[in-house]
Write a protein that holds these residues in place. Structure first.
Motif, PDB file in Angstrom:
ATOM      1  N   THR A 120      50.359  48.945  16.222  1.00  0.00           N
ATOM      2  CA  THR A 120      50.987  50.133  16.810  1.00  0.00           C
ATOM      3  C   THR A 120      52.483  49.936  16.993  1.00  0.00           C
ATOM      4  N   VAL A 121      52.850  48.799  17.597  1.00  0.00           N
ATOM      5  CA  VAL A 121      54.267  48.521  17.868  1.00  0.00           C
ATOM      6  C   VAL A 121      55.048  48.367  16.562  1.00  0.00           C
ATOM      7  N   SER A 122      54.453  47.690  15.584  1.00  0.00           N
ATOM      8  CA  SER A 122      55.134  47.490  14.292  1.00  0.00           C
ATOM      9  C   SER A 122      55.434  48.820  13.616  1.00  0.00           C
ATOM     10  N   ALA A 123      54.425  49.695  13.537  1.00  0.00           N
ATOM     11  CA  ALA A 123      54.619  51.002  12.893  1.00  0.00           C
ATOM     12  C   ALA A 123      55.622  51.840  13.672  1.00  0.00           C
ATOM     13  N   TYR A 124      55.571  51.761  14.996  1.00  0.00           N
ATOM     14  CA  TYR A 124      56.512  52.541  15.816  1.00  0.00           C
ATOM     15  C   TYR A 124      57.951  52.131  15.518  1.00  0.00           C
ATOM     16  N   PHE A 125      58.207  50.818  15.481  1.00  0.00           N
ATOM     17  CA  PHE A 125      59.572  50.365  15.236  1.00  0.00           C
ATOM     18  C   PHE A 125      60.034  50.687  13.819  1.00  0.00           C
ATOM     19  N   ILE A 126      59.108  50.721  12.868  1.00  0.00           N
ATOM     20  CA  ILE A 126      59.481  51.141  11.519  1.00  0.00           C
ATOM     21  C   ILE A 126      59.968  52.587  11.528  1.00  0.00           C
ATOM     22  N   THR A 127      59.317  53.433  12.350  1.00  0.00           N
ATOM     23  CA  THR A 127      59.681  54.864  12.372  1.00  0.00           C
ATOM     24  C   THR A 127      61.015  55.126  13.049  1.00  0.00           C
ATOM     25  N   ILE A 128      61.524  54.179  13.854  1.00  0.00           N
ATOM     26  CA  ILE A 128      62.790  54.437  14.555  1.00  0.00           C
ATOM     27  C   ILE A 128      63.970  53.734  13.891  1.00  0.00           C
TER      28      ILE A 128
END
Length: 293
Positions: A120-128
């Motif tokens: 979850t955290v990895s994908a979130y940081f990719i999106t920002i």
């Protein structure tokens, strides 16, 4: 899958998992390697075709190609003209897909929970991450093909969005428009190599660590919801090749904040209805996938 992959932020892998074909897709891609060539020369075309599950792959990629040429045009039109409504539909779709995926994990433990959080955290940081601009050299084009195709078969991570982050989304669209065959050939070579190699990794993960893999992919999808939140305030824009201003950096806001900042309607009730439609569609697709299996 073709329509989903055309939108920066939505993964075709998510659609594959929702319809129950994901593991068969990964297994079939894994079979397309040296072993297939060995069977082709020793046992003939029919045996090699069966070895790679050729009918399945042909049906799937024909559908992807037809979608890119037809449905994806409509999706891109909606993305340009009615982004809030389209993102609302995809938000509901992916949210339900997260539940659809993680419910296949029978027994949760601390390791699975941590893996889910990491995804979850990895994908979130990719999106920002803010998009960058790099020179489209042959090596960069090749590596971009490898990265994009790997993301396209990962639920929750969009290959076209990663191309956008790498600064290669516009150059590749230009290469398609201008039929730059050398550039497209290099990109396709990267895609083929990335697809064949990464499918082995995913197949191995599903075989030996299936629950951990499902938890990780579920986290990827949950974290990607940040990208498909319907109400966005644009902070930076760029001019595309048509001379039209398009968003580059955006932040998520609440519907009422969206209206006050942009002076546009939030379509709140229509958006909620489309989210529910996306949720319902996942249930229907899953039922169809289970019946087919």
């Amino acid at each position: 899958m073709g329509a989903a992959d055309a939108v920066p932020g939505v993964s075709g892998g998510t659609i594959a998992f929702m319809t129950g074909i994901y593991e068969e897709l990964i297994y079939s891609l894994k079979q397309c390697g040296p072993s297939a060539l060995k069977i082709l020369f020793s046992q003939g075309l029919k045996a090699a075709w069966q070895h790679i599950n050729g009918t399945f792959l042909l049906s799937l990629f024909t559908g992807v190609l037809v979608s890119i040429l037809t449905i994806s045009r409509g999706v891109l039109f909606l993305l340009a003209e009615y982004p809030v409504l389209l993102w609302s539909f995809f938000f509901g779709l992916i949210l339900a897909a997260v539940w659809s995926l993680i419910r296949h994990i029978p027994n949760w433990n601390i390791g699975l929970v941590c893996t889910f959080v990491i995804g979850t955290v990895s994908a979130y940081f990719i999106t920002i991450i803010s998009p960058t601009t790099i020179e489209s050299t042959p090596l960069i084009v090749f590596l971009s093909g490898m990265i994009a195709i790997c993301a396209m078969i990962l639920p929750g991570i969009s290959g076209s969005f990663l191309l956008l982050l790498l600064g290669m989304y516009a150059p590749m669209l230009m290469a398609v428009k201008e039929l730059q065959f050398i550039t497209l050939g290099i990109f396709a070579l990267g895609c083929v190599l990335g697809l064949l190699s990464f499918s082995h990794v995913l197949s191995w993960m599903f075989k030996h660590y299936k629950n951990l893999t499902l938890a990780l992919l579920g986290g990827f999808m949950l974290g990607s919801l940040n990208k498909v939140w319907p109400w966005k305030h644009t902070l930076e824009t760029v001019i595309n090749r048509h001379g039209k201003e398009i968003p580059l950096v955006q932040e998520n806001v609440f519907p009422h904040t969206f209206e006050s900042l942009t002076q546009q309607t939030s379509y709140l009730w229509f958006s909620l209805g489309l989210m529910i439609l996306g949720l319902a569609l996942v249930i229907v697709l899953e039922k169809i996938g289970q019946k087919s299996n």
